[in-house]
Design a protein around this motif. Structure first.
Motif, short mmCIF file in Angstrom:
data_model
loop_
_atom_site.label_atom_id
_atom_site.label_comp_id
_atom_site.label_asym_id
_atom_site.label_seq_id
_atom_site.Cartn_x
_atom_site.Cartn_y
_atom_site.Cartn_z
N LEU B 211 0.72 -1.17 -0.04
CA LEU B 211 0.13 -0.05 0.02
C LEU B 211 0.90 1.39 0.01
N GLN B 212 2.11 1.40 -0.43
CA GLN B 212 2.88 2.25 -0.50
C GLN B 212 2.69 3.28 -1.69
N LEU B 222 -0.94 4.84 1.10
CA LEU B 222 -2.00 5.01 2.17
C LEU B 222 -1.26 4.68 3.75
N THR B 223 0.06 4.18 3.58
CA THR B 223 0.85 4.35 4.77
C THR B 223 1.19 5.52 5.55
N PRO B 224 1.50 5.50 7.03
CA PRO B 224 1.81 6.83 7.51
C PRO B 224 3.09 7.47 6.83
N ARG B 225 3.96 6.58 5.86
CA ARG B 225 4.91 7.21 5.30
C ARG B 225 4.51 8.60 4.70
N ILE B 283 -1.40 -0.12 9.76
CA ILE B 283 -0.36 -0.26 9.04
C ILE B 283 0.68 0.57 9.77
N PRO B 284 1.97 0.04 10.06
CA PRO B 284 2.99 0.82 10.82
C PRO B 284 3.64 1.63 9.78
#
Lengths: 151, 284
Positions: B211-212, B222-225, B283-284
């Motif tokens: 999901l990146q 969609l990740t916290p990245r 998601i981390p």
């Protein structure tokens, strides 16, 4: 000699012709985005009122009228040649103009339906209609004709 | 007199017989309806409608004909209505399960992964069966399938190897993962990763970067990245996006995600929506 002069003249003028066209497209694109931003502003303002977060209900008609004016201008925002540059508009607008104008037509119909609901003065009815308007106009057109802006 | 009594008892017997028939038939009817209702929910969660309907050209529901433009060429989706000649009306449940679960046609040909069986293969048997029942209850439409228009290097014969490698890189969900409703919703049914996860050169999902984001498809990380992405949105804003297509800043959703919202996520139940959002948040 004459030919060389002509060629030289052409070479000198051509870049300016090119530049002025670019400049025009850039201006149109900027204007188009500004109009979309204005549309977004009125839409969000109505949303605040119907969700009960702003007390002055009378303001709704002001924003609805403004949306009507802006929507009447929709097709003139996409003249030929404004498909290049810093734009997120997709080339399908110019490749299939009949289809695009159908979408503009449908978007306007969705606006008219919303306008009629808003005229009821009932917040709940207006709120529901606002969502349908978002899907049936903004959503409908963006689905086919707008790219995701690069951040 | 006796005749009357016999008449009454005959009447009573037929009432009894009718009643017991009714009693037996009732649960059967109810389960059939349950199956269809469940099947319809699966159908919506998995968004079968949007690829298999040529909405842009006012196509009939599920009759196919929608063009999917990809770097491998143009795929034209097939008719999946229960018409026996041009659709899948003559398919058995087993054949349907094989298509969804293994990416194999009734004649044993490999399907292209433009049909996301790579995600659907992780559906539970029960979900597949109910979906089959639901599809078979739809309106049949007679409409033949046009051929795909693919690049010269793309061929069904290469797919066997592709699928074997891909299954190794991207194995099916385990029973435990299937039991995690939010994860099951996004990875098996909602197939979010099919657009939101980057791919390798062979077009296989890069699980390590789940999901990146996939730039080619314009599908964001969609990740916290992604600090400008949903990490910055409240859960209510995320739900509003998935239901109405409205971004927190007032813009409206475009592209393929507009199809996802229109035909799938806006119709999800409260519980499923909450489970999906929780799973995205995890998601981390």
């Amino acid at each position: 000699m004459k030919k060389t002069m002509l060629l030289l003249a052409f070479l000198l003028i051509a870049p300016t012709l090119q530049a002025s066209e670019d400049f025009e497209a850039e201006g149109i694109i900027k204007y188009r985005k500004a109009v979309m931003t204005a549309i977004k502003g009125h839409n969000l303002a109505i949303k605040q009122v119907v969700s009960g977060k702003f007390p002055n209900h009378g303001q709704i008609s002001y924003h609805v009228n403004a949306l009507g004016d802006l929507f009447s201008e929709l097709d003139s925002l996409f003249p030929d040649g404004s498909d290049f540059g810093k734009t997120n508009a997709k080339s399908e607008i110019w490749d299939e103009p009949e289809k695009f104008s159908k979408t503009v037509q449908k978007s306007r119909q969705a606006f008219q339906t919303f306008k009629a609901a808003a005229a009821s003065g009932d917040l709940k009815t207006t709120g529901k209609a606002l969502k349908a308007f978002g899907k049936g106009s903004c959503g409908l057109c963006h689905k086919t004709y707008k790219k995701k802006p690069k951040k | 007199m006796t005749g009357g009594r016999a008449g009454v008892s005959r009447f009573a017997r037929s009432v009894l017989a009718g009643l017991s028939l009714w009693l037996f038939a009732q649960p059967a009817l109810a389960t059939q309806q349950d199956t269809l209702a469940r099947g319809q929910r699966i159908f919506i969660l998995a968004n079968c409608f949007s690829c298999h309907t040529d909405s842009e050209n006012d196509g009939q529901p599920l009759a196919g004909g929608r063009e999917l433009k990809t770097p491998f060429g143009v795929f034209v989706t097939p008719n999946i209505t229960p018409d026996p000649s041009s659709g899948i009306g003559d398919w058995t449940e087993q054949q349907f399960l094989l298509a969804l679960g293994e990416g194999l046609s009734p004649t044993g040909e490999h399907y292209f992964p433009s049909f996301p069986y790579t995600a659907y293969q992780s559906m539970t048997r029960r979900d597949m069966r109910d979906l089959y029942a639901y599809l078979m209850s739809r309106q049949p439409v007679v409409q033949d399938n046009p051929p795909h228009r693919l690049q010269w290097f793309v061929s069904r014969y290469l797919l066997g190897g592709w699928k074997a490698v891909n299954r190794w890189l991207n194995p099916r969900l385990t029973a435990e993962q299937q039991a995690d409703r939010g994860y099951y919703l996004r990875a098996a049914l909602g197939h979010c990763q099919e657009c939101h996860t980057p791919r390798n050169m062979l077009g296989m999902l890069d699980r390590e970067r789940d999901l990146q984001g996939n730039e080619m498809l314009e599908a964001p990380d969609l990740t916290p990245r992604n600090q400008q992405g949903i990490a910055d949105w409240s859960d209510d804003e995320l739900e509003e996006f998935l239901r109405d297509g409205l971004y927190p800043d007032g813009d409206y959703v475009g592209g393929h995600m507009a199809d996802v919202v229109e035909h799938s996520t806006q119709h999800w139940s409260e519980q499923d929506m909450a489970a999906l959002i929780a799973s995205l948040r995890a998601i981390p």
